[in-house]
Design a protein around this motif. Structure first.
Motif, PDB file in Angstrom:
ATOM      1  N   ALA A 105      15.379  27.270  53.096  1.00  0.00           N
ATOM      2  CA  ALA A 105      14.770  27.453  54.412  1.00  0.00           C
ATOM      3  C   ALA A 105      13.941  26.231  54.797  1.00  0.00           C
ATOM      4  N   LEU A 106      13.200  25.692  53.835  1.00  0.00           N
ATOM      5  CA  LEU A 106      12.369  24.531  54.142  1.00  0.00           C
ATOM      6  C   LEU A 106      13.217  23.304  54.429  1.00  0.00           C
ATOM      7  N   LEU A 107      14.252  23.121  53.630  1.00  0.00           N
ATOM      8  CA  LEU A 107      15.132  21.966  53.877  1.00  0.00           C
ATOM      9  C   LEU A 107      15.829  22.093  55.225  1.00  0.00           C
ATOM     10  N   ARG A 108      16.192  23.311  55.577  1.00  0.00           N
ATOM     11  CA  ARG A 108      16.855  23.535  56.859  1.00  0.00           C
ATOM     12  C   ARG A 108      15.911  23.136  57.996  1.00  0.00           C
ATOM     13  N   LYS A 109      14.684  23.617  57.899  1.00  0.00           N
ATOM     14  CA  LYS A 109      13.697  23.299  58.934  1.00  0.00           C
ATOM     15  C   LYS A 109      13.465  21.784  58.996  1.00  0.00           C
ATOM     16  N   LEU A 110      13.391  21.160  57.839  1.00  0.00           N
ATOM     17  CA  LEU A 110      13.163  19.720  57.789  1.00  0.00           C
ATOM     18  C   LEU A 110      14.287  18.975  58.512  1.00  0.00           C
ATOM     19  N   HIS A 111      15.503  19.329  58.190  1.00  0.00           N
ATOM     20  CA  HIS A 111      16.623  18.581  58.788  1.00  0.00           C
ATOM     21  C   HIS A 111      16.792  18.893  60.267  1.00  0.00           C
ATOM     22  N   GLN A 112      16.427  20.101  60.651  1.00  0.00           N
ATOM     23  CA  GLN A 112      16.443  20.405  62.087  1.00  0.00           C
ATOM     24  C   GLN A 112      15.409  19.559  62.817  1.00  0.00           C
ATOM     25  N   THR A 113      14.270  19.370  62.174  1.00  0.00           N
ATOM     26  CA  THR A 113      13.208  18.576  62.801  1.00  0.00           C
ATOM     27  C   THR A 113      13.606  17.105  62.906  1.00  0.00           C
ATOM     28  N   ILE A 114      14.190  16.588  61.820  1.00  0.00           N
ATOM     29  CA  ILE A 114      14.651  15.189  61.857  1.00  0.00           C
ATOM     30  C   ILE A 114      15.673  15.012  62.977  1.00  0.00           C
ATOM     31  N   ARG A 115      16.586  15.956  63.075  1.00  0.00           N
ATOM     32  CA  ARG A 115      17.630  15.865  64.105  1.00  0.00           C
ATOM     33  C   ARG A 115      17.009  15.867  65.501  1.00  0.00           C
ATOM     34  N   LYS A 116      16.108  16.802  65.708  1.00  0.00           N
ATOM     35  CA  LYS A 116      15.460  16.934  67.013  1.00  0.00           C
ATOM     36  C   LYS A 116      14.771  15.618  67.422  1.00  0.00           C
ATOM     37  N   VAL A 152       9.893  25.957  44.736  1.00  0.00           N
ATOM     38  CA  VAL A 152      10.459  24.722  45.295  1.00  0.00           C
ATOM     39  C   VAL A 152      10.354  23.616  44.248  1.00  0.00           C
ATOM     40  N   PRO A 153      11.488  23.029  43.867  1.00  0.00           N
ATOM     41  CA  PRO A 153      11.460  21.968  42.855  1.00  0.00           C
ATOM     42  C   PRO A 153      10.636  20.775  43.335  1.00  0.00           C
ATOM     43  N   ASP A 154      10.023  20.083  42.398  1.00  0.00           N
ATOM     44  CA  ASP A 154       9.192  18.932  42.733  1.00  0.00           C
ATOM     45  C   ASP A 154       9.955  17.882  43.532  1.00  0.00           C
ATOM     46  N   ALA A 155      11.211  17.670  43.173  1.00  0.00           N
ATOM     47  CA  ALA A 155      11.985  16.647  43.867  1.00  0.00           C
ATOM     48  C   ALA A 155      12.159  17.008  45.340  1.00  0.00           C
ATOM     49  N   VAL A 156      12.341  18.295  45.615  1.00  0.00           N
ATOM     50  CA  VAL A 156      12.489  18.733  47.007  1.00  0.00           C
ATOM     51  C   VAL A 156      11.154  18.582  47.739  1.00  0.00           C
ATOM     52  N   LEU A 157      10.109  18.959  47.067  1.00  0.00           N
ATOM     53  CA  LEU A 157       8.786  18.813  47.656  1.00  0.00           C
ATOM     54  C   LEU A 157       8.515  17.344  47.992  1.00  0.00           C
ATOM     55  N   ALA A 158       8.919  16.475  47.082  1.00  0.00           N
ATOM     56  CA  ALA A 158       8.739  15.038  47.295  1.00  0.00           C
ATOM     57  C   ALA A 158       9.527  14.586  48.520  1.00  0.00           C
ATOM     58  N   GLU A 159      10.757  15.066  48.622  1.00  0.00           N
ATOM     59  CA  GLU A 159      11.589  14.646  49.747  1.00  0.00           C
ATOM     60  C   GLU A 159      10.993  15.144  51.068  1.00  0.00           C
TER      61      GLU A 159
END
Length: 881
Positions: free
Chosen positions: A718-729, A766-773
């Motif tokens: 869910a967090l990655l989805r929101k992140l990529h939607q925001t980048i796209r926007k 949430v894995p640390d690597a994802v949090l970092a990204e």
RNA sequence: GCCCGGAUGGCGAAAUCGGCAGACGCAGCGGACUUAAAAUCCGCAGACCCUAACCGGUCGUGGGGGUUCAAGUCCCCCUCCGGGCACCA
């Protein structure tokens, strides 16, 4: 100070301004401390924002904001303008472009002289002090300017090129001197260009009526380029339609014909037909001779109605009228009254509202098309400086002529009819002015349509030597002489023997002397300095006087953006290859108040430079953006309204990041922006939330920065989805709409999702690597809008490279995609329910889900389903009877 | 007069191609934490009707008409606000 190395629980932050303290695990966001530290660090890196040379492998991008007048203090309009440009410049760097983002000072002009009068400070000193102060402000806000290319228009290394251009224009016949009626502002004690007169008043002194004076002035022949300036508007697809329309109106092209009416020999007029009550004026033979064979040229856009002309109307200032008055004292008195009325109307600004008056001159002229004898009048609504200063009056087919003829009982002749009704319909309602019409009572031209008649009649006139088709422009030549001190000296001399002589190029610059007594009366201040005025003629070596007027400051800003590419060149205004690399300007940003003045002069200057062979482009600006005004309590921020909000105050209270980010958040950039201080506080709270989140999780992000497996927990997804939607926007918005308000809203939504997920994050979902990204991308997304915080976070998550050159994050459509989507279900167009379906669901599946949904099923039970409208991924509408 | 914009909750605004009106924020209200306040966190929030409360319903994007299964969005007419031009012949 802030221990970014140690940003975990034990971090203590000390600041000088707002005291920050450690509260349990929370770290307080202290913009004063963070921003002060980064301002200092950035100051130590003069090349941080430096454009790369033309040899750069990156594609170029030239982003430009309108340079300010150095009043001494930035206002909110500047902050808004420059925050837009700064966000764009930072974004383009991150997109991998070689960005030129310069700044300079439009440093000549009247306020420096006024300040000099008031404080007894020399204008130069006052101006340079202001520049220094504003530069500090700009750096405090953190604008990313390449100061290596800074220009200051009041310094000789800049204005010498104004003089150089002036000489080149003089050589080419584009600069010329003529005596003319000029707009004079008594408060400025100088001349104004037409463009600087607003509603009959001075553009600087809103209450000050502009007077007309006769002066010898220098003009630039912008009218030579009128047609091209108009035509090339069509090339400016990246400009706001509004600005193009304003320029089109300003140029005011009018197609029509010039027709000459022969004046009846004055001596031939029988006494009893002469103007009634004209007294006993006797026409001397010499004047009678002048009248013989004279022609009155009129300009008309409706030559097709010429058979309906029943009089001629001349401007009160028309030279022929002056001759007529010379032999007719009574006429002179009447015309003088008309002149006064016209002058008053002009000065009061509502020219359109004055009552029409006129007087018959006692003279007649002949219509060359039908030989009719028409009375010649003088009228107060005829302008000498438009067209030929004379019109043919066709009362039946022109609103103004109709009004005038009604008043004075002049004849009306109907010569056109509505095309559709035909002649049988009888006379149209007068005045009838439609161009969709057919001619009658017009000799051989009868029954032609208006358009065809115009062409044929103009050709006929030309064939017979009494007229031709012509084009008239509203645009006038640009008067550039100013009777002021603080401007570029015009590099011309007056020799008793050789007349007007240009200063030789080798003697440039003509330096503006420093020790000058400034007063507000009595012509140009430079005229009172003998050492400046008295010189020798380069042609004959004899005595000569220098021109003592200075140039309009709009000259300075007409080409300044070329100089940014090569600001220190002392051989030429710029090197051709540098301009060739950087131009055209990819994006120009500024207030709409410059839509006409500055932007039309700049286009003119570019075309002149092109014709001189200096550059190879027709237009300087590829894309132009006009940002809205800053409003407070329903009015534009201004000293007189007392609603000014000082940027310094906002920055001291909330920080530069919050101030500039609010200016982008509160409205889309092209709309007016209502300043509400509570909103700035809101942005500050948001930035604080981001800061706390990053500080709390930065440690884990650094630990996980080396990447690792991304587990597919729902929270992570869910967090990655929101992140990529925001980048796209945001990526899409920078490319197109520039709705930075919704970009910032999107970042807020992302941050809301992150803070809402904190319990799960704390629980290790949430894995640390994802949090970092996520943290890394969030920082990059913030960088164009809140650079201080972004730089701070960048370091705190362990990044060591230059944030400004870090690549903009790429969005992944697959990650951005929703798995489940909500489909609203309507019955007869009214929302009744919502069903949740897989995003890959087929139409059939969606339809079934909708129809079988509990509430929908209940509402449709027993009714006939007439139709089901299904819009994929959008909605279902069930039409029942 | 002509030409551009604009009008959406208490406020700034969002809705990108005709498809859940009010995202996001401000102000407000209620709660948690606190001795207390600040800060922070959680929740409510277009209007009206029904209800003890839920449930539910109606209306609603400046006004009036229209097109459409569906209109803030398209068409016609009108009002108001901002800007530009204006006896330009």
């Amino acid at each position: 100070m802030a221990t970014i190395e140690n940003s975990g629980a034990a971090t203590a932050v000390k600041g000088d301004a707002a005291p920050a303290c450690t509260l349990g695990q929370e770290v307080r966001y202290n913009p004063a401390e963070i921003e002060a530290r980064w301002t200092e660090r950035w100051a130590e890196q003069p090349d941080l924002y430096a454009a790369e040379p033309a040899s750069s492998a990156k594609p170029k991008y030239y982003v430009l904001e309108m340079l300010p007048y150095p009043s001494g203090v930035l206002h909110m309009g500047h902050v808004r303008n420059y925050s837009i440009g700064d966000a764009l410049a930072r974004y383009m760097w991150m997109q991998g472009y070689n960005v030129l983002h310069p700044m300079g000072w439009d440093a000549f002009g009247l306020p420096a002289e006024n300040a000099a009068l008031k404080n007894n400070t020399p204008p130069r000193e006052w101006t340079l002090k202001n520049i220094a102060a504003m530069k500090v402000q700009m750096n405090r806000i953190g604008f990313s300017y390449d100061w290596r290319n800074e220009i200051t228009t009041c310094l000789p290394d800049y204005y010498r090129w104004n003089q150089w251009f002036f000489l080149k224009m003089f050589e080419r016949g584009l600069a010329y001197r003529k005596k003319s009626k000029v707009n004079w502002c008594p408060q400025c004690a100088t001349v104004l260009a037409n463009e600087q007169v607003v509603g009959g008043c001075c553009w600087r002194h809103e209450e000050q009526l502009v007077e007309q004076r006769d002066l010898e002035q220098w003009f630039l022949r912008i009218t030579n380029y009128a047609q091209e300036l108009l035509d090339d508007l069509s090339k400016l697809g990246g400009w706001p339609e509004k600005v193009r329309t304003m320029q089109r109106n300003w140029i005011g092209r009018s197609e029509g014909a010039e027709i000459e009416f022969e004046l009846e020999d004055w001596t031939d007029v029988p006494e009893d037909e002469k103007r009634p009550n004209r007294g006993t004026a006797i026409l001397p033979a010499s004047n009678a001779a002048k009248g013989m064979g004279k022609r009155i040229a009129v300009f008309t856009t409706r030559v097709d109605t010429i058979f309906g002309a029943t009089s001629l109307q001349l401007a009160p200032e028309h030279p022929l009228v002056k001759q007529m008055c010379a032999i007719d004292a009574e006429l002179e008195r009447a015309v003088e009254a008309l002149r006064e009325q016209q002058k008053k109307a002009r000065e009061s600004g509502d020219v359109g509202a004055i009552e029409k008056h006129g007087v018959f001159t006692g003279h007649y002229a002949f219509n060359p098309f039908n030989g009719e004898r028409l009375p010649v009048w003088v009228a107060n609504y005829i302008l000498l400086d438009y067209g030929t200063g004379a019109i043919m009056s066709v009362p039946a087919h022109d609103d103004r002529d109709y009004e005038f003829a009604k008043k004075y009982g002049l004849e009306m002749k109907v010569v056109i009819l509505p095309r559709r009704s035909g002649e049988a319909e009888g006379e149209p309602l007068l005045p009838f002015t439609s161009e969709d019409s057919l001619l009658i009572n017009s000799g051989d031209f009868s029954s032609l349509g208006s358009e065809e008649a115009k062409r044929k009649m103009a050709a006929f006139a030309e064939e017979h030597g009494f007229g031709k088709a012509t084009v008239t422009f509203r645009l006038k030549d640009w008067g550039v002489s100013r009777q002021r001190y603080w401007g570029t000296p015009i590099p011309m001399l007056y020799c008793e023997k050789d007349g007007i002589v240009p200063v030789p190029e080798s003697e440039l610059p003509v330096l503006l002397p420093d020790q000058v007594a400034i007063t507000q009366q009595g012509g140009s201040p430079l005229g009172r300095i003998p050492a400046f005025v008295n010189t020798t003629c380069p042609k004959c070596g004899g005595k000569a006087r220098r021109e003592t007027d200075t140039m309009d400051t709009f000259v300075d800003s007409s080409w300044y953006f070329y100089r940014y590419t090569d600001a220190h060149n002392d051989q030429a205004p710029f090197a051709a290859e540098k301009v060739a690399y950087w131009f055209p300007i990819d994006q120009y940003i500024g207030g709409v108040e410059h839509a006409i003045l500055h932007l039309i002069y700049s286009r003119f200057w570019t075309k002149v430079m092109r014709d001189m062979g200096l550059i190879g482009i027709d237009e300087p600006v590829e894309r132009q953006f006009a940002q809205g005004m800053v409003i407070k309590n329903g009015a534009k921020m201004s000293k007189s309204k007392g609603n000014v909000v000082s940027p310094d105050e906002m920055i001291a209270r909330y920080g530069a990041d919050a101030t500039r980010m609010y200016s982008l958040f509160a409205a889309p950039p092209d709309r007016d922006l209502d300043w509400q201080e509570d909103g700035v506080a809101g942005i500050s709270r948001f930035l604080a939330r981001v800061y706390r989140f990053a500080m709390k999780h930065g440690e884990r992000a650094r630990a996980g920065a080396g990447a690792g497996p991304t587990s597919a927990t729902p929270t992570t997804q869910a967090l990655l989805r929101k992140l990529h939607q925001t980048i796209r926007k945001i990526t899409e918005d920078f490319a197109g709409r520039w709705h930075f308000n919704t970009c910032i809203a999107a970042i807020m939504e992302l941050v809301n999702a992150l803070t809402a997920a904190e319990p799960q994050i704390a629980a290790g979902a949430v894995p640390d690597a994802v949090l970092a990204e996520i943290l890394r991308s969030l920082t990059l997304l913030l960088a164009p809008f809140a650079p201080y915080l972004a730089f701070e976070l960048w370091e705190s998550i362990g990044q060591t490279d230059n944030l400004l050159r870090a690549p903009w994050p790429k969005f992944d459509e697959a990650l951005a995609k929703e798995e489940q989507i909500e489909i609203p279900v309507q019955i007869n167009g009214k929302l009744r329910s919502v069903v949740c379906v897989d995003s890959e669901a087929t139409e059939e599946q969606i339809r079934d889900a909708a129809l079988s949904e509990e509430k929908i099923a209940a509402l449709t039970a027993g009714k006939e389903v007439v139709r089901v409208i299904l819009v994929p991924r959008k909605l279902v509408n069930i039409v029942v009877k």
